[in-house]
Design a protein around this motif. Structure first.
Motif, mmCIF file in Angstrom:
data_model
loop_
_atom_site.group_PDB
_atom_site.id
_atom_site.type_symbol
_atom_site.label_atom_id
_atom_site.label_comp_id
_atom_site.label_asym_id
_atom_site.label_seq_id
_atom_site.Cartn_x
_atom_site.Cartn_y
_atom_site.Cartn_z
ATOM 1 N N GLY A 50 0.969 -0.795 0.036
ATOM 2 C CA GLY A 50 -0.313 0.058 -0.131
ATOM 3 C C GLY A 50 1.172 0.977 -0.180
ATOM 4 O O GLY A 50 0.211 1.965 0.083
ATOM 5 N N ILE A 51 1.824 0.809 -0.551
ATOM 6 C CA ILE A 51 3.225 2.879 -0.219
ATOM 7 C C ILE A 51 3.006 2.480 -1.298
ATOM 8 O O ILE A 51 3.165 2.270 -2.071
ATOM 9 N N LEU A 52 2.648 4.212 -2.360
ATOM 10 C CA LEU A 52 3.055 4.768 -3.550
ATOM 11 C C LEU A 52 4.906 5.095 -3.256
ATOM 12 O O LEU A 52 4.966 6.072 -2.136
ATOM 13 N N LEU A 53 5.246 4.748 -4.153
ATOM 14 C CA LEU A 53 6.781 4.890 -4.548
ATOM 15 C C LEU A 53 7.482 5.863 -5.216
ATOM 16 O O LEU A 53 6.535 5.848 -6.179
ATOM 17 N N ASP A 319 2.619 13.389 10.346
ATOM 18 C CA ASP A 319 1.307 12.804 11.487
ATOM 19 C C ASP A 319 0.280 13.831 11.052
ATOM 20 O O ASP A 319 -0.237 15.020 10.689
ATOM 21 N N GLY A 320 -0.865 12.649 10.315
ATOM 22 C CA GLY A 320 -2.389 13.458 9.509
ATOM 23 C C GLY A 320 -1.676 13.769 8.181
ATOM 24 O O GLY A 320 -0.944 13.048 7.711
ATOM 25 N N GLY A 321 -1.893 14.577 8.154
ATOM 26 C CA GLY A 321 -1.967 14.664 5.565
ATOM 27 C C GLY A 321 -2.506 13.919 5.901
ATOM 28 O O GLY A 321 -3.514 13.597 5.413
ATOM 29 N N ASN A 322 -1.687 13.369 4.544
ATOM 30 C CA ASN A 322 -2.587 12.639 3.580
ATOM 31 C C ASN A 322 -0.873 11.111 3.506
ATOM 32 O O ASN A 322 -0.402 10.654 2.550
ATOM 33 N N MET A 323 -0.418 11.010 4.918
ATOM 34 C CA MET A 323 0.390 10.118 5.695
ATOM 35 C C MET A 323 1.733 9.780 4.208
ATOM 36 O O MET A 323 1.661 9.138 3.500
ATOM 37 N N GLU A 324 2.133 10.596 4.352
ATOM 38 C CA GLU A 324 3.525 11.239 3.348
ATOM 39 C C GLU A 324 5.260 11.506 3.848
ATOM 40 O O GLU A 324 4.576 11.887 4.787
ATOM 41 N N LEU A 338 7.256 9.762 -0.769
ATOM 42 C CA LEU A 338 6.110 8.392 -0.809
ATOM 43 C C LEU A 338 5.085 9.005 0.047
ATOM 44 O O LEU A 338 5.096 9.353 0.365
ATOM 45 N N ARG A 339 4.111 7.477 0.160
ATOM 46 C CA ARG A 339 3.294 7.848 0.783
ATOM 47 C C ARG A 339 2.175 6.582 1.377
ATOM 48 O O ARG A 339 2.250 5.450 0.097
ATOM 49 N N ILE A 340 1.090 6.519 2.235
ATOM 50 C CA ILE A 340 0.918 5.088 2.146
ATOM 51 C C ILE A 340 -1.144 4.905 2.458
ATOM 52 O O ILE A 340 -1.389 6.354 2.338
ATOM 53 N N ILE A 348 2.961 8.761 10.180
ATOM 54 C CA ILE A 348 4.633 8.363 10.097
ATOM 55 C C ILE A 348 5.324 8.403 11.266
ATOM 56 O O ILE A 348 5.462 9.187 11.113
ATOM 57 N N THR A 349 6.092 7.652 11.627
ATOM 58 C CA THR A 349 7.151 7.635 12.700
ATOM 59 C C THR A 349 8.482 7.205 12.040
ATOM 60 O O THR A 349 8.499 6.148 10.902
#
Length: 386
Positions: A50-53, A319-324, A338-340, A348-349
């Motif tokens: 589910g990760i866009l790279l 943290d929020g946004g669109n998980m990038e 990247l984006r999840i 993301i952490t």
């Protein structure tokens, strides 16, 4: 990594053409024509995780909360948060905090020279809400408690020595730490809406058992000069450390912190800003502010953990946004790396590069279900810029 000003006369986004001009402090700009087209190119379709790279990059799952780390018998912790990598012979180790209360603590995953997982283990236990932290030049991990009157714990990524509470570094709602080997200090962020920015000066560099806690003092503007003043009572009781020094500059929710080449960057989540301190001139400035974007087209929102690469790029987790995870380059391009997908209830952490710079580690703290017991830790490999 060279010092730079991301806003003053800089292009924010994929290119000047995409944004239609440059961004001056206080100015607005249009949304990008090609979102995601940063220095590595546009993001591709979501992979099996589910990760866009960008093209040439791939991901794999390293660990899942509540499950044994593949290749080991160790159960990975809940709510994985801040992290860092450490060289280990020809291999390396990735450490990760656990942002739960009670319990908290931190764990480590060990890798061979080929990237194969060879072990996993606990390095800190029985603490509270361990959020971010920082790596020291003597190869320990500073794990920070994000609670009122929280402590910093110095841990051993190699799992040999017991963790030690470093009370001299102050008791407050700790977030991140960044070591400055030139000035021999540790910078610390505070996750309060009226938090401060600190530095700890150890009595002896390499030994954090004693020293002086100082707070940054400056005006209310978004740029200017600053000084440091001693915090009279680092214990923070009965008066909070952030309230002890008149003129201490307030920051809205301090988060990630990163040092390189006489510059320290840190993020504030309450106003989605990235700040930059020039340590040679003792000046500070606002380096990125998503509120300057018109039309809701900010490439980076929900700023949180931050790390840097050998190329001078900053990688900032959302943290929020669109998980990038977004990248800010030395020539002031800001774009998603990247984006999840499918994990909007998470954040993301813990972004951190392996010692050779070829692998990026990070976590989705709450995974697809939005629960702390559903965290996922990832690795991304590919042609990172040298």
């Amino acid at each position: 990594m060279e010092r730079r000003s991301f806003l003053r006369g800089a292009v924010i986004g994929t290119s000047a053409a995409a944004f239609g001009g440059t961004l001056m402090r206080g100015a607005a700009y249009a949304a990008p024509a090609q979102p995601g087209a940063g220095p590595y190119g546009a993001l591709g379709s979501a992979d099996a995780n589910g990760i866009l790279l960008p093209s040439g990059f791939s991901s794999r799952v390293i660990a899942r909360s509540g499950q044994t780390v593949p290749g080991t018998s160790y159960t990975w912790h809940n709510a994985p948060d801040g992290g860092a990598c450490f060289a280990d012979g020809s291999g390396w180790i990735y450490v990760s905090n656990s942002e739960i209360n009670p319990g908290g603590g931190a764990s480590a995953v060990k890798f061979s020279s080929t990237g194969t997982v060879t072990g996993a283990y606990r390095i800190l236990s029985n603490t509270r809400t361990n959020c971010a932290g920082g790596k020291t030049p003597w190869n320990t991990w500073l794990s920070c408690e994000e609670v009122s009157l929280g402590y910093v714990y110095e841990t051993d990524p190699y799992g040999v020595n017991a963790a030690v509470r470093r009370a001299a570094m102050g008791r407050f709602k700790h977030e991140a730490a960044a070591a400055d080997p030139v000035r021999k200090v540790i910078y610390l962020t505070e996750d309060e809406s009226s938090g401060c920015f600190y530095r700890f000066i150890p009595t002896t560099w390499g030994n954090l058992s004693s020293g002086t806690l100082q707070v940054l003092v400056a005006g209310t503007a978004t740029s200017g000069s600053f000084t440091w003043q001693n915090v009279p009572d680092p214990d923070g009781s009965p008066t909070a450390t952030r309230s002890q020094v008149s003129g201490s500059k307030k920051f809205n929710g301090g988060e990630g912190c990163h040092y390189a080449n006489d510059t320290v960057w840190f993020t504030t989540k309450g106003d989605n800003r990235l700040w930059q301190l020039n340590l040679t001139t003792n000046t500070y400035e606002l380096a990125y502010d998503d509120s300057l974007v018109s039309g809701g087209g900010a490439p980076l929102t929900g700023v949180d953990n931050v790390t840097g690469s050998s190329s001078g790029d900053l990688f900032i987790a959302e943290d929020g946004g669109n998980m990038e995870i977004c990248i800010i380059t030395p020539d002031d391009v800001v774009a998603p790396f990247l984006r999840i997908n499918g994990q909007s209830g998470s954040e993301i952490t813990g972004p951190a590069f392996s010692p050779d710079g070829r692998r990026l580690y990070f976590s989705s703290q709450r995974g697809t279900s939005g629960s702390s017991s559903a965290g996922i830790t990832y690795e991304v490999t590919g042609p990172f810029r040298a």
